[in-house]
Design an enzyme around this catalytic site. Structure first.
Site, PDB file in Angstrom:
ATOM      1  N   CYS A 237      -3.542   8.396   3.474  1.00 57.52           N
ATOM      2  CA  CYS A 237      -2.993   8.036   2.064  1.00 57.52           C
ATOM      3  C   CYS A 237      -4.129   8.251   1.112  1.00 57.52           C
ATOM      4  O   CYS A 237      -4.050   8.227   0.043  1.00 57.52           O
ATOM      5  CB  CYS A 237      -2.622   6.442   2.267  1.00 57.52           C
ATOM      6  SG  CYS A 237      -3.976   5.390   3.092  1.00 57.52           S
TER       7      CYS A 237
ATOM      8  N   GLU B 172       1.015  -1.147  -0.004  1.00 58.11           N
ATOM      9  CA  GLU B 172      -0.136  -0.015   0.001  1.00 58.11           C
ATOM     10  C   GLU B 172       0.916   1.304  -0.052  1.00 58.11           C
ATOM     11  O   GLU B 172       1.559   1.434   1.010  1.00 58.11           O
ATOM     12  CB  GLU B 172      -0.792   0.154   1.428  1.00 58.11           C
ATOM     13  CG  GLU B 172      -1.877  -1.317   1.513  1.00 58.11           C
ATOM     14  CD  GLU B 172      -2.877  -1.279   0.434  1.00 58.11           C
ATOM     15  OE1 GLU B 172      -3.057  -0.188  -0.180  1.00 58.11           O
ATOM     16  OE2 GLU B 172      -3.432  -2.295   0.330  1.00 58.11           O
TER      17      GLU B 172
HETATM   18  P1  NAP Z   1       8.021   5.020   4.804  1.00 58.87           P
HETATM   19  O1  NAP Z   1       9.302   6.095   5.008  1.00 58.87           O
HETATM   20  O2  NAP Z   1       8.312   4.250   3.421  1.00 58.87           O
HETATM   21  O3  NAP Z   1       8.216   4.310   5.996  1.00 58.87           O
HETATM   22  C1  NAP Z   1       7.071   3.084   6.027  1.00 58.87           C
HETATM   23  C2  NAP Z   1       7.738   2.055   6.918  1.00 58.87           C
HETATM   24  O4  NAP Z   1       8.788   1.297   6.313  1.00 58.87           O
HETATM   25  C3  NAP Z   1       8.064   2.490   8.392  1.00 58.87           C
HETATM   26  O5  NAP Z   1       7.996   1.446   9.346  1.00 58.87           O
HETATM   27  C4  NAP Z   1       9.760   2.609   8.020  1.00 58.87           C
HETATM   28  O6  NAP Z   1      10.402   2.400   9.218  1.00 58.87           O
HETATM   29  C5  NAP Z   1      10.037   1.302   7.331  1.00 58.87           C
HETATM   30  N1  NAP Z   1      11.087   1.484   6.555  1.00 58.87           N
HETATM   31  C6  NAP Z   1      11.916   2.248   6.041  1.00 58.87           C
HETATM   32  N2  NAP Z   1      12.872   2.158   5.324  1.00 58.87           N
HETATM   33  C7  NAP Z   1      12.922   0.461   5.172  1.00 58.87           C
HETATM   34  C8  NAP Z   1      13.454  -0.523   4.640  1.00 58.87           C
HETATM   35  N3  NAP Z   1      14.805  -0.058   4.055  1.00 58.87           N
HETATM   36  N4  NAP Z   1      13.375  -1.849   4.832  1.00 58.87           N
HETATM   37  C9  NAP Z   1      12.183  -1.968   5.628  1.00 58.87           C
HETATM   38  N5  NAP Z   1      11.433  -1.060   6.008  1.00 58.87           N
HETATM   39  C10 NAP Z   1      11.661   0.106   5.895  1.00 58.87           C
HETATM   40  O7  NAP Z   1       6.784   5.692   4.670  1.00 58.87           O
HETATM   41  P2  NAP Z   1       6.157   6.877   5.781  1.00 58.87           P
HETATM   42  O8  NAP Z   1       6.492   8.140   5.559  1.00 58.87           O
HETATM   43  O9  NAP Z   1       6.234   6.240   7.010  1.00 58.87           O
HETATM   44  O10 NAP Z   1       4.736   6.899   5.484  1.00 58.87           O
HETATM   45  C11 NAP Z   1       3.835   7.972   4.423  1.00 58.87           C
HETATM   46  C12 NAP Z   1       3.717   7.216   3.303  1.00 58.87           C
HETATM   47  O11 NAP Z   1       2.746   6.251   3.531  1.00 58.87           O
HETATM   48  C13 NAP Z   1       2.973   8.061   2.401  1.00 58.87           C
HETATM   49  O12 NAP Z   1       3.413   8.137   1.125  1.00 58.87           O
HETATM   50  C14 NAP Z   1       1.430   7.563   2.236  1.00 58.87           C
HETATM   51  O13 NAP Z   1       0.771   7.696   1.153  1.00 58.87           O
HETATM   52  C15 NAP Z   1       1.689   6.028   2.622  1.00 58.87           C
HETATM   53  N6  NAP Z   1       0.671   5.526   3.072  1.00 58.87           N
HETATM   54  C16 NAP Z   1      -0.050   4.647   2.347  1.00 58.87           C
HETATM   55  C17 NAP Z   1      -1.226   3.917   2.947  1.00 58.87           C
HETATM   56  C18 NAP Z   1      -2.012   3.100   1.987  1.00 58.87           C
HETATM   57  O14 NAP Z   1      -3.011   2.232   2.851  1.00 58.87           O
HETATM   58  N7  NAP Z   1      -2.028   2.923   0.890  1.00 58.87           N
HETATM   59  C19 NAP Z   1      -1.543   4.268   4.271  1.00 58.87           C
HETATM   60  C20 NAP Z   1      -0.820   5.270   5.135  1.00 58.87           C
HETATM   61  C21 NAP Z   1       0.461   5.605   4.393  1.00 58.87           C
HETATM   62  P3  NAP Z   1      11.141   3.697  10.118  1.00 58.87           P
HETATM   63  O15 NAP Z   1       9.878   4.639  10.454  1.00 58.87           O
HETATM   64  O16 NAP Z   1      11.840   3.053  11.179  1.00 58.87           O
HETATM   65  O17 NAP Z   1      11.895   4.338   9.193  1.00 58.87           O
END
Ligand code: NAP
Length: 518
Positions: free
Chosen positions: A298, A259
Site C-alpha cells: 500500500c 487504511e
Molecule cells: P478488499 O477487497 O477491500 O478486501 C479487504 C478485506 O475486506 C478482506 O479481508 C475482504 O475479505 C474484506 N471484505 C470484502 N468485502 C467486505 C465487506 N462487504 N464487508 C466486510 N469485509 C469485506 O481489499 P484487498 O484487495 O484485499 O486489498 C488491496 C487493497 O488494500 C489495496 O488497495 C491496498 O492499497 C490496500 N492496502 C492498504 C494498506 C494500508 O495500510 N493502507 C495496507 C495493505 C493494503 P475477502 O478477502 O474475504 O473478500
C-alpha cells in the site's frame, strides 16, 4: 483436484470448522490447491461475546508490563516457527524469500518493539494523559484525563498483501492495551495469518478469548459489533466505504480505523545532477518499490516526479535497474520477483495498466523477457512496467488509479511548488519520499507535504545507505494517511495505544486524583 485441508477458525475460545464448502487457496505460481477456508455456520455473536467478556477481562486484569511480557513470548513463538511461515508465504503469496521477510520479519519486529515499549508503562492498568488542571477558583477541584482500555473487542479486517505484518502491527498495540482481538484475514492469503494465530494459541501464551481468527467470508462479522467495539480495516477504498456505512458501525458508534489505497509519490528535488547521490538514491528507491512484493504494498511508489530536464536520464536509469529484475518462480534462487497474489489480482493489474496507458507511454516493459521457471499460462507473474506521462497537469488517471502491482509512472515537473501540487493530486497518501542534498529545501518540502501525507520520508546523501526505505512501515512512526488513504492512523510507538483506549476526564478533589496511581 484433491480435497485440500480445511483450516479451522478459532472463535469463542475453540477451534471450529466452517460448515460450508470452503474457498480453496491456490499457489499463484504453480496453480496448485493448498488449503481451504470457511467461516460458514459460526456462532459469531456468541464468539464475540466470549471475546469481550472472557478475553477482555483476562487481559485487563494484567498490567501493561505483564502484557508486554506476553508480546515478548509471542515474538519468540513466531521466530521459532519462521521457516514454516516462509514456506506458506512462498506457496500462497508467491513471494521470494526477501519479500516474505518484509511481511514475516516486519511482524516479528513490530511485536518485539511493542514488547519493549511496554516497560515504559510499568505496572499500571491505565494511562494518565497530561497534568491535572484547576477547574474552580482555587486548586481544590481539578480535572485529570486518563486513558483506560476499551471494554469491547478489536475486529481486524485485513488485506491480502500482508497476512503476517497486517495482523501483528494491529494486534501488538491492541493486546498491549488490554483489548482482545478477532482477525479476519483476506481470504486469498488467510493461511499464514491462521497459522500464526494457531501457533500462538497452541503455545498457551494468551488467556482464552484474547486472540481469535476467522477465515473466509465476512458475512455477519460487522453485524456482531456492539458499542465499545473497535474496527480496524485495511483494504480497498470501495470496501472501506461499505464498512463506514454499515448499520452496526453507525448505530453503535463503533470506532473505525481505515487504511485504504494510496497513490504515493517520490520526488527528486530540483538542482540535483544525473548520476549524483540524490539522483541515484531516487532511482534505486523507485525501482525497489516497484518490485518488492511485486509492487503489492500500500505504501509503494506509484508516481515518481523529477525536474523536467532530468526526465530522460531518470527514465533510462530506472529502466536499467528494472531490467535486472528476474521474474518467475520464487523457488528458483535466481528469481528476484515472484508472483501477484492470484489470478484476480493479475487481471486487475493488467486492466489498471491498460487504463493508465490511455494517458501514459511505456518507458520500460519487463514483459519482453520470459518468466523463469514459470508457465505464463498458469503463473500470476507480471514483470515491472515503468510508464511515463509528459504533461502531468493534463493527466488525471495517473493521480487517481492505484495499480496494485509492479507499475509506476515517471513525470516531469517545473519547480518545487509544482511538484508539491502534483503530489497532492493523490488526494491524501500514506507516504511521500523526497530526495536531495539541500537540507533546507528538503525540510521545507517535507513540511509542505505533511498535511496530505501520513509520513514524509526524506533521503539526503548522508542517509542514502541506511534509511529504512520509502515503503517500509516502522513501528516507531505512524502509518496511515488522510483523504483517500483512509484517514487512519496506526503505530507511531505508544501513540497506537490511543485507538484502543477511552480518554476520560476525571473531575475531583486532588486527594481523589492522587489515589489513582495506587
Ligand atoms: P478488499 O477487497 O477491500 O478486501 C479487504 C478485506 O475486506 C478482506 O479481508 C475482504 O475479505 C474484506 N471484505 C470484502 N468485502 C467486505 C465487506 N462487504 N464487508 C466486510 N469485509 C469485506 O481489499 P484487498 O484487495 O484485499 O486489498 C488491496 C487493497 O488494500 C489495496 O488497495 C491496498 O492499497 C490496500 N492496502 C492498504 C494498506 C494500508 O495500510 N493502507 C495496507 C495493505 C493494503 P475477502 O478477502 O474475504 O473478500
Amino acid at each position: 483436484m484433491s480435497m485440500s485441508e480445511l483450516l479451522p477458525n478459532h472463535a469463542g475460545g475453540q477451534w471450529v470448522h466452517g460448515t460450508g464448502p470452503g474457498t480453496v487457496l491456490v499457489d499463484p505460481v504453480l496453480g496448485d490447491a493448498l488449503v481451504r477456508v470457511d467461516s460458514g455456520g459460526l456462532d459469531l455473536p456468541g464468539a464475540f461475546a466470549f471475546t469481550r467478556e472472557v478475553g477482555g477481562a483476562a487481559l485487563r486484569a494484567l498490567t501493561y508490563r505483564a502484557r508486554g511480557e506476553l508480546l515478548a513470548a509471542i515474538a519468540r513463538v513466531l521466530l521459532a516457527n519462521r521457516a514454516d511461515y516462509e514456506g506458506i508465504a512462498c506457496a500462497n503469496s508467491g513471494t521470494v524469500k526477501a519479500d516474505s521477510a518484509v511481511d514475516i520479519d516486519g511482524a516479528i519486529h513490530t511485536v518485539s518493539t511493542y514488547a519493549r515499549l511496554a516497560a515504559q508503562l510499568g505496572d499500571s492498568h491505565h494511562l494518565v494523559d497530561g497534568e491535572a488542571v484547576r477547574l474552580g477558583k482555587d486548586e481544590s477541584f481539578r480535572s485529570l484525563h486518563v486513558q483506560v482500555p476499551c471494554r469491547g473487542l478489536a475486529l481486524f479486517i485485513n488485506a491480502f498483501n500482508f497476512p503476517a505484518w497486517g495482523l501483528w502491527e494491529k494486534a501488538a498495540p491492541a493486546l498491549l492495551s488490554g483489548v482482545p482481538v478477532i482477525v479476519k484475514p483476506a481470504t486469498a492469503t488467510a493461511w499464514l495469518t491462521q497459522r500464526m494465530v494457531r501457533d500462538v494459541v497452541d503455545a498457551g501464551i494468551l488467556p482464552p478469548g484474547a486472540l481469535s481468527v476467522i477465515c473466509g467470508g465476512s458475512a455477519g462479522l460487522l453485524d456482531a459489533l456492539r458499542p465499545f467495539d473497535l474496527l480496524s480495516f485495511t483494504g480497498s477504498a470501495d470496501t472501506a466505504a461499505l464498512i463506514r456505512q454499515h448499520p452496526a458501525v453507525a448505530r453503535h458508534s463503533v470506532r473505525v480505523n481505515i487504511e485504504a489505497d494510496s497513490v504515493n509519490s517520490a520526488i527528486l528535488l530540483p538542482g540535483e545532477a544525473p548520476g549524483g547521490p540524490a539522483f541515484d538514491a531516487f532511482v534505486k528507491e523507485v525501482a525497489r518499490e516497484m518490485t518488492v512484493k511485486s509492487g503489492q504494498k500500500c505504501t509503494a511508489i506509484r508516481r515518481a516526479f523529477v525536474p523536467a530536464e532530468l526526465h530522460d536520464a531518470a527514465a533510462a536509469a530506472i529502466s536499467a535497474r528494472l531490467a535486472k529484475t528476474s521474474v518467475g518462480n520464487p523457488r528458483n534462487e535466481t528469481v528476484r520477483m515472484g508472483a501477484l497474489v492470484n489470478r484476480t489480482q493479475f487481471e486487475a493489474v493488467c486492466a489498471g495498466l491498460e487504463q493508465l496507458k490511455q494517458e501514459a507511454v511505456v518507458l520500460h516493459d519487463g514483459t519482453r523477457w520470459p518468466l523463469i521457471d514459470a508457465d505464463p499460462a498458469i503463473a500470476c507473474c507480471l514483470a515491472p512496467t515503468l510508464l511515463g506521462v509528459r504533461d502531468p497537469d493534463a493527466a488525471s488517471l495517473v493521480h487517481e488509479i492505484e495499480v496494485f502491482g509492479p507499475v509506476a509512472t515517471l513525470m516531469p515537473y517545473r519547480d518545487a511548488t509544482h511538484a508539491q501540487h502534483l503530489a497532492r493530486r493523490g488526494e491524501g497518501s500514506l507516504v511521500a519520499s523526497i530526495y536531495g542534498a539541500d537540507e533546507g529545501s528538503l525540510a521545507a518540502m517535507a513540511l509542505d507535504l505533511a498535511d496530505s501525507h501520513g509520513r514524509v520520508h526524506v533521503v539526503s546523501p548522508a542517509v542514502a545507505a541506511l534509511h529504512t526505505g520509502h515503503g517500509n512501515v516502522m513501528p516507531q512512526s505512524i502509518h496511515g494517511g488522510p483523504g483517500r488513504a483512509g484517514g487512519g492512523e496506526e503505530l507511531g510507538g505508544l501513540r497506537a495505544l490511543g485507538f484502543y483506549h477511552r480518554r476520560t476526564a476525571l473531575q475531583a478533589a486532588p486527594g481523589v486524583l492522587e489515589q489513582l496511581g495506587r
